[in-house]
Write a protein that holds these residues in place. Structure first.
Motif, PDB file in Angstrom:
ATOM      1  N   SER A   1       1.047  -1.174   0.023  1.00 36.45           N
ATOM      2  CA  SER A   1      -0.085   0.044   0.036  1.00 36.45           C
ATOM      3  C   SER A   1       0.979   1.297  -0.027  1.00 36.45           C
ATOM      4  O   SER A   1       1.769   1.394   0.891  1.00 36.45           O
TER       5      SER A   1
ATOM      6  N   ALA B   1      -8.869  -4.782  -2.411  1.00 29.44           N
ATOM      7  CA  ALA B   1      -7.928  -5.159  -1.549  1.00 29.44           C
ATOM      8  C   ALA B   1      -7.376  -4.121  -0.663  1.00 29.44           C
ATOM      9  O   ALA B   1      -7.214  -4.243   0.409  1.00 29.44           O
ATOM     10  N   LEU B   2      -7.270  -2.892  -1.415  1.00 33.34           N
ATOM     11  CA  LEU B   2      -6.692  -1.837  -0.680  1.00 33.34           C
ATOM     12  C   LEU B   2      -7.581  -0.998   0.233  1.00 33.34           C
ATOM     13  O   LEU B   2      -7.358  -0.588   1.178  1.00 33.34           O
TER      14      LEU B   2
ATOM     15  N   HIS C   1      -7.819  -3.342   3.116  1.00 35.28           N
ATOM     16  CA  HIS C   1      -6.504  -3.118   3.972  1.00 35.28           C
ATOM     17  C   HIS C   1      -6.908  -2.006   4.987  1.00 35.28           C
ATOM     18  O   HIS C   1      -6.632  -2.050   6.155  1.00 35.28           O
ATOM     19  N   HIS C   2      -7.078  -0.952   4.444  1.00 39.39           N
ATOM     20  CA  HIS C   2      -7.347   0.371   5.059  1.00 39.39           C
ATOM     21  C   HIS C   2      -8.250   0.342   6.137  1.00 39.39           C
ATOM     22  O   HIS C   2      -8.443   0.871   7.291  1.00 39.39           O
TER      23      HIS C   2
ATOM     24  N   GLU D   1      -9.452  -2.305   7.679  1.00 37.51           N
ATOM     25  CA  GLU D   1      -8.944  -3.215   8.848  1.00 37.51           C
ATOM     26  C   GLU D   1      -8.144  -2.112   9.773  1.00 37.51           C
ATOM     27  O   GLU D   1      -8.260  -2.355  10.878  1.00 37.51           O
ATOM     28  N   ARG D   2      -7.306  -1.648   9.172  1.00 37.42           N
ATOM     29  CA  ARG D   2      -6.263  -0.798   9.982  1.00 37.42           C
ATOM     30  C   ARG D   2      -7.170   0.519  10.665  1.00 37.42           C
ATOM     31  O   ARG D   2      -6.765   0.604  11.754  1.00 37.42           O
TER      32      ARG D   2
END
Length: 346
Positions: A212, A264-265, A268-269, A271-272
């Motif tokens: 990322s 997917a990005l 991912h973000h 989840e963060r």
């Protein structure tokens, strides 16, 4: 559609690997943990267009000389996606070597000059104060203060003139129309190039296949919602670019599957973001206090700079989305707390 990598063999130093008609892949080393950058050499009539320039290192200059000596025509233009040193660092040198003009977006050109001259909120002194307000300890602040921004060392010189490129405008290269796509969040006005006829997207750092890209908030714009800007830019890109498009990223391998990677990005973000929310549940937390939550590993000074910028970007997103509240303590440090469902409803 999942990601597919049609070219898995990396070009050797100085090699020109054709990945689409008239489009050649070059790979140059970087002196960082991220140890390479992809550059692109495009046939342009009787000459050539270069996209991005590489990091100012003697070995990279020698590699460029060997490539330039083998070209069968002049370099007509240098296009730079954004102001970061691995992309802009050798622009002035290549302009001197080739006589070619530089083309880039206005915000990237002007930001490069502001960072290089450390004015307008850009520079080490502003960064140190920003990180202090976000809870970074004195030892690491002292390292940043003594280290400086490093931009002048990584970009030895900047041109005083350029050709301005704007969103949506066509750029003609070798008779083909390339559309300028602008992305936000990684840098002020990041340029990508899309040719529908060739089915190719030169994505720069906006869309990478494995990692990322760094999304940071800078001292000059402390309340910027950079992560939201970045995610919105990706959404627009996924809507415009067909799935079979060959993506040529600045790092990693060329790939197809834009929609899968954008999805997917986003995941991912998100989840963060959830991890940060949970960490602010019991007690207010600063950006510096949350570095382990986001990264979970020891960070050197260079990595800490990017990590702090990214942590602030995620926290700004959560605060402006109404998912965290922000307060400034008596010590001047900004801390964030999770909003309860009841208080968020009000």
């Amino acid at each position: 559609m999942s990601l597919h990598y049609p070219f898995t063999e990396i070009p050797a130093a100085g090699e020109q690997r054709e990945v689409a008609p008239g489009i050649f892949w070059l790979r140059m080393p970087l002196p960082f943990q991220l140890d390479h950058i992809n550059l692109w050499l495009l046939r342009d009539g009787e000459g050539w267009t270069i996209v991005d320039t590489g990091f100012p290192d003697d070995g990279v200059r020698a590699t460029w000389r060997s490539i330039l000596d083998r070209l069968d025509g002049p370099v007509k233009r240098l296009i730079v996606t954004h102001f970061h040193p691995d992309h802009l660092g050798l622009a002035t040198w290549l302009m001197e070597q080739t006589g070619a003009p530089l083309a880039m977006t206005s915000a990237e050109f002007l930001t490069a000059h502001a960072v290089w001259n450390e004015v307008g909120g850009h520079g080490a002194q502003y960064m140190v104060e920003q990180f202090r307000r976000h809870g970074l300890d004195a030892d690491r602040l002292d390292k940043f203060a003594s280290r400086g921004s490093g931009y002048r060392r990584a970009v030895p010189g900047l041109p005083a003139h350029y050709q301005r490129l704007k969103a949506g405008e066509p750029v003609t290269i070798d008779g083909q129309a390339w559309k300028i796509l602008i992305g936000y969040g990684h840098s002020p006005e990041h340029l990508a190039l899309y040719c529908a006829k060739l089915g190719v997207l030169i994505s720069g750092d906006m869309l990478l296949p494995k990692i990322s890209t760094n999304i940071s908030v800078f001292a000059a714009t402390p309340d910027a919602d950079a992560l939201r800007w970045y995610l919105e830019s990706l959404t627009v890109m996924a809507e415009e670019i067909p799935p079979q498009t060959l993506v040529l990223p600045s790092h990693g391998l060329p790939f197809t599957g834009v929609q899968a990677r954008v999805g997917a990005l986003h995941a991912h973000h998100e989840e963060r973001l959830h991890a940060l929310e949970n960490s602010c549940e019991q007690a207010p937390q600063s950006a510096a206090g949350l570095l382990d939550v986001l990264f979970g590993r020891a960070l050197d000074t260079h990595q800490t700079m990017f990590a702090m910028g990214e942590a602030i970007a995620h926290l700004n997103y959560l605060e402006q989305a109404g998912r965290l509240s922000r307060e400034i303590g008596d010590d001047g440090v900004i801390r964030y707390s999770r909003l309860s469902i009841q208080s968020a409803a009000h």
